[in-house]
Design a protein around this motif. Sequence first.
Motif, PDB file in Angstrom:
ATOM      1  N   ALA A   1       3.000 -13.129 -15.908  1.00  0.00           N
ATOM      2  CA  ALA A   1       4.294 -12.714 -15.375  1.00  0.00           C
ATOM      3  C   ALA A   1       4.224 -12.484 -13.888  1.00  0.00           C
ATOM      4  O   ALA A   1       5.106 -12.869 -13.143  1.00  0.00           O
ATOM      5  CB  ALA A   1       4.772 -11.443 -16.080  1.00  0.00           C
ATOM      6  N   VAL A   2       3.109 -11.863 -13.418  1.00  0.00           N
ATOM      7  CA  VAL A   2       2.951 -11.600 -11.998  1.00  0.00           C
ATOM      8  C   VAL A   2       2.921 -12.893 -11.199  1.00  0.00           C
ATOM      9  O   VAL A   2       3.477 -13.003 -10.119  1.00  0.00           O
ATOM     10  CB  VAL A   2       1.649 -10.794 -11.752  1.00  0.00           C
ATOM     11  CG1 VAL A   2       1.368 -10.688 -10.266  1.00  0.00           C
ATOM     12  CG2 VAL A   2       1.749  -9.422 -12.376  1.00  0.00           C
ATOM     13  N   SER A   3       2.281 -13.915 -11.758  1.00  0.00           N
ATOM     14  CA  SER A   3       2.126 -15.166 -11.009  1.00  0.00           C
ATOM     15  C   SER A   3       3.445 -15.914 -10.856  1.00  0.00           C
ATOM     16  O   SER A   3       3.523 -16.876 -10.120  1.00  0.00           O
ATOM     17  CB  SER A   3       1.091 -16.064 -11.687  1.00  0.00           C
ATOM     18  OG  SER A   3       1.529 -16.426 -12.980  1.00  0.00           O
ATOM     19  N   SER A   4       4.486 -15.496 -11.605  1.00  0.00           N
ATOM     20  CA  SER A   4       5.773 -16.175 -11.492  1.00  0.00           C
ATOM     21  C   SER A   4       6.843 -15.240 -10.939  1.00  0.00           C
ATOM     22  O   SER A   4       8.004 -15.304 -11.313  1.00  0.00           O
ATOM     23  CB  SER A   4       6.201 -16.706 -12.871  1.00  0.00           C
ATOM     24  OG  SER A   4       6.295 -15.646 -13.811  1.00  0.00           O
TER      25      SER A   4
ATOM     26  N   LYS B   1       8.832  -2.404  -2.386  1.00  0.00           N
ATOM     27  CA  LYS B   1       7.485  -2.617  -2.906  1.00  0.00           C
ATOM     28  C   LYS B   1       7.536  -3.047  -4.363  1.00  0.00           C
ATOM     29  O   LYS B   1       8.517  -2.852  -5.076  1.00  0.00           O
ATOM     30  CB  LYS B   1       6.657  -1.352  -2.773  1.00  0.00           C
ATOM     31  CG  LYS B   1       7.080  -0.219  -3.697  1.00  0.00           C
ATOM     32  CD  LYS B   1       6.113   0.954  -3.597  1.00  0.00           C
ATOM     33  CE  LYS B   1       6.461   2.037  -4.611  1.00  0.00           C
ATOM     34  NZ  LYS B   1       5.487   3.152  -4.577  1.00  0.00           N
ATOM     35  N   GLN B   2       6.408  -3.635  -4.788  1.00  0.00           N
ATOM     36  CA  GLN B   2       6.270  -4.051  -6.174  1.00  0.00           C
ATOM     37  C   GLN B   2       5.601  -2.928  -6.961  1.00  0.00           C
ATOM     38  O   GLN B   2       4.703  -2.241  -6.464  1.00  0.00           O
ATOM     39  CB  GLN B   2       5.419  -5.315  -6.258  1.00  0.00           C
ATOM     40  CG  GLN B   2       5.242  -5.838  -7.675  1.00  0.00           C
ATOM     41  CD  GLN B   2       4.261  -6.983  -7.729  1.00  0.00           C
ATOM     42  OE1 GLN B   2       3.978  -7.606  -6.714  1.00  0.00           O
ATOM     43  NE2 GLN B   2       3.742  -7.265  -8.909  1.00  0.00           N
ATOM     44  N   ASP B   3       6.041  -2.749  -8.210  1.00  0.00           N
ATOM     45  CA  ASP B   3       5.460  -1.720  -9.066  1.00  0.00           C
ATOM     46  C   ASP B   3       5.512  -2.212 -10.514  1.00  0.00           C
ATOM     47  O   ASP B   3       6.012  -3.314 -10.798  1.00  0.00           O
ATOM     48  CB  ASP B   3       6.230  -0.409  -8.895  1.00  0.00           C
ATOM     49  CG  ASP B   3       5.374   0.810  -9.233  1.00  0.00           C
ATOM     50  OD1 ASP B   3       4.306   0.636  -9.840  1.00  0.00           O
ATOM     51  OD2 ASP B   3       5.779   1.924  -8.875  1.00  0.00           O
ATOM     52  N   GLU B   4       5.005  -1.400 -11.401  1.00  0.00           N
ATOM     53  CA  GLU B   4       5.023  -1.743 -12.824  1.00  0.00           C
ATOM     54  C   GLU B   4       5.565  -0.562 -13.612  1.00  0.00           C
ATOM     55  O   GLU B   4       5.138   0.581 -13.411  1.00  0.00           O
ATOM     56  CB  GLU B   4       3.616  -2.092 -13.302  1.00  0.00           C
ATOM     57  CG  GLU B   4       3.562  -2.503 -14.761  1.00  0.00           C
ATOM     58  CD  GLU B   4       2.164  -2.893 -15.223  1.00  0.00           C
ATOM     59  OE1 GLU B   4       1.891  -2.762 -16.423  1.00  0.00           O
ATOM     60  OE2 GLU B   4       1.364  -3.322 -14.369  1.00  0.00           O
TER      61      GLU B   4
ATOM     62  N   ALA C   1      10.942  -8.173 -11.501  1.00  0.00           N
ATOM     63  CA  ALA C   1      10.230  -9.065 -10.584  1.00  0.00           C
ATOM     64  C   ALA C   1      10.107 -10.485 -11.107  1.00  0.00           C
ATOM     65  O   ALA C   1       9.785 -11.397 -10.345  1.00  0.00           O
ATOM     66  CB  ALA C   1       8.837  -8.500 -10.294  1.00  0.00           C
ATOM     67  N   VAL C   2      10.362 -10.692 -12.388  1.00  0.00           N
ATOM     68  CA  VAL C   2      10.250 -12.029 -12.972  1.00  0.00           C
ATOM     69  C   VAL C   2      11.626 -12.671 -13.137  1.00  0.00           C
ATOM     70  O   VAL C   2      11.838 -13.815 -12.742  1.00  0.00           O
ATOM     71  CB  VAL C   2       9.523 -11.967 -14.331  1.00  0.00           C
ATOM     72  CG1 VAL C   2       9.468 -13.362 -14.968  1.00  0.00           C
ATOM     73  CG2 VAL C   2       8.123 -11.413 -14.171  1.00  0.00           C
ATOM     74  N   THR C   3      12.566 -11.913 -13.698  1.00  0.00           N
ATOM     75  CA  THR C   3      13.886 -12.491 -14.001  1.00  0.00           C
ATOM     76  C   THR C   3      14.914 -12.271 -12.898  1.00  0.00           C
ATOM     77  O   THR C   3      15.924 -12.973 -12.839  1.00  0.00           O
ATOM     78  CB  THR C   3      14.444 -11.883 -15.299  1.00  0.00           C
ATOM     79  OG1 THR C   3      14.718 -10.481 -15.087  1.00  0.00           O
ATOM     80  CG2 THR C   3      13.442 -12.028 -16.441  1.00  0.00           C
TER      81      THR C   3
ATOM     82  N   GLN D   1       6.806  -5.864 -14.462  1.00  0.00           N
ATOM     83  CA  GLN D   1       6.703  -5.907 -13.009  1.00  0.00           C
ATOM     84  C   GLN D   1       8.102  -5.779 -12.403  1.00  0.00           C
ATOM     85  O   GLN D   1       9.027  -6.510 -12.795  1.00  0.00           O
ATOM     86  CB  GLN D   1       6.051  -7.209 -12.543  1.00  0.00           C
ATOM     87  CG  GLN D   1       4.592  -7.349 -12.958  1.00  0.00           C
ATOM     88  CD  GLN D   1       3.712  -6.335 -12.266  1.00  0.00           C
ATOM     89  OE1 GLN D   1       3.919  -6.041 -11.087  1.00  0.00           O
ATOM     90  NE2 GLN D   1       2.731  -5.807 -12.989  1.00  0.00           N
ATOM     91  N   VAL D   2       8.265  -4.847 -11.459  1.00  0.00           N
ATOM     92  CA  VAL D   2       9.563  -4.611 -10.848  1.00  0.00           C
ATOM     93  C   VAL D   2       9.408  -4.489  -9.335  1.00  0.00           C
ATOM     94  O   VAL D   2       8.306  -4.255  -8.820  1.00  0.00           O
ATOM     95  CB  VAL D   2      10.224  -3.317 -11.395  1.00  0.00           C
ATOM     96  CG1 VAL D   2      10.446  -3.416 -12.886  1.00  0.00           C
ATOM     97  CG2 VAL D   2       9.377  -2.095 -11.042  1.00  0.00           C
ATOM     98  N   TYR D   3      10.524  -4.657  -8.619  1.00  0.00           N
ATOM     99  CA  TYR D   3      10.589  -4.360  -7.193  1.00  0.00           C
ATOM    100  C   TYR D   3      11.452  -3.115  -7.013  1.00  0.00           C
ATOM    101  O   TYR D   3      12.576  -3.048  -7.538  1.00  0.00           O
ATOM    102  CB  TYR D   3      11.203  -5.525  -6.403  1.00  0.00           C
ATOM    103  CG  TYR D   3      10.309  -6.734  -6.304  1.00  0.00           C
ATOM    104  CD1 TYR D   3       9.127  -6.680  -5.585  1.00  0.00           C
ATOM    105  CD2 TYR D   3      10.650  -7.924  -6.940  1.00  0.00           C
ATOM    106  CE1 TYR D   3       8.301  -7.795  -5.497  1.00  0.00           C
ATOM    107  CE2 TYR D   3       9.844  -9.039  -6.853  1.00  0.00           C
ATOM    108  CZ  TYR D   3       8.658  -8.972  -6.139  1.00  0.00           C
ATOM    109  OH  TYR D   3       7.840 -10.055  -6.052  1.00  0.00           O
TER     110      TYR D   3
END
Length: 428
Positions: free
Chosen positions: A358-361, A389-392, A416-418, A397-399
């Motif tokens: 998920a992070v890689s996309s 910033k990015q977080d989880e 962060a993905v969708t 994964q979210v911004y």
Amino acid sequence: MKKQVEMRLADAIEKETPDVLPRILQAVAEKGETREPAPQYEAPVVRHTTNLRALRAWVVAAAAVLVLTLGGMYTYQNLTPDSSVALDVNPSILLTVNRRERVLSVTPQNADAEVVLDGMDLKNVDLDVAVNALIGSMLTHGYISELANSVLISVENSDPAKATQLQEHLAQRVGELLRANNLDGSVLSQTVTEDASVQALAEQYGISEGKASLIQKLVALDATLTAENLAKLQVNDIKLLIEARQETPAGVSSEGTASSAAYLGTDVVKEIALADAGLSAAATTFYEVSLDTDDGQMVYELEFVSAGTEYEYEIDATTGAILQKEQKGNNIKVQAPAASAAPATATTAPASTPAVTAVSSLIGLEAAKDIALKDAGLSASEVTFSKAKQDEEDGVQVYELEFRVGKIKYEYEINAVTGAILKAELDD
């Protein structure tokens, strides 16, 4: 000019200076204090007139010299450029100042600088006041923030000691201004001299001479870097590269730490590389994970070894996209991992693979900002980001984004993905 001043002063003195000697002599004669006949005093009167004219001429000359001297001193102190000061972030602004450190001119050197100046008239303003106004405007327009907190100061003066003194003063001043705005800033500062090669570099890439001088010094320190790549970067990115090499170029002073909050971070890119290689962290030895640049783009470079095989990855620092990867043969000896930490095979992905995939996309930080701004009905030029910033959260994964318009604060949380908006709040 000098001739006209002398003639006007002579005429003024001629009209305003009374010839009192004949009256004095007449008064003395009437009181009987002299037995000399009146005609005998004609010669002294003539001599006195001659001396008076000489005195008048001397006064005229002295006054003319005084006028020219005072005029020259005024020009020297107030109208003659003494130092130049350049401020670079991404906006690049050049100020010239006189010996009293008052601003003679302000020159925007790119489009961002025009935004920062925003019609401000800083001519004849004290240098400290002008710097305060410019840094304040950069903060207001978001050029300096938690995501990019670095400023470059370049000072030029024919007196090296004075240049260094002014450099140190301004570096301290800018650091204080950033801290006063609750920002842990980073300041690079340097003194510069007129240099044809620096001028040519600045003209070639359309950057300030201060930034060109810093780039020239950094390339001399590390031959793997190129001026072409560095010229495309903001000062904060250049500061990150300097910190990654753990060596500041000669003649450059550095205070504070550059922000890397706009980028994914070393832990995230490690996971991306390991997932792509089909390896686990326990079976891997990392030799390098550092920020670098490739064609003006910030990237992470990773080198690691697993089971005698060396891996090299280059990953986009913002999006997490794998730009390059290379695997070298089993010619590197490393300590064998414990039996319980055997590397996963290509067909058996490690347990962390789903999250890392998920992070890689990821959609990327800039895309998340665009989503939030569109939802708020605002443009990037209207807002100042205080957090991005990015977080989880719960394995997702979210911004996390925070930005302001005047006294209104917006808070967003973006998948962060969708790209889905998970939270949107407004606080006045």
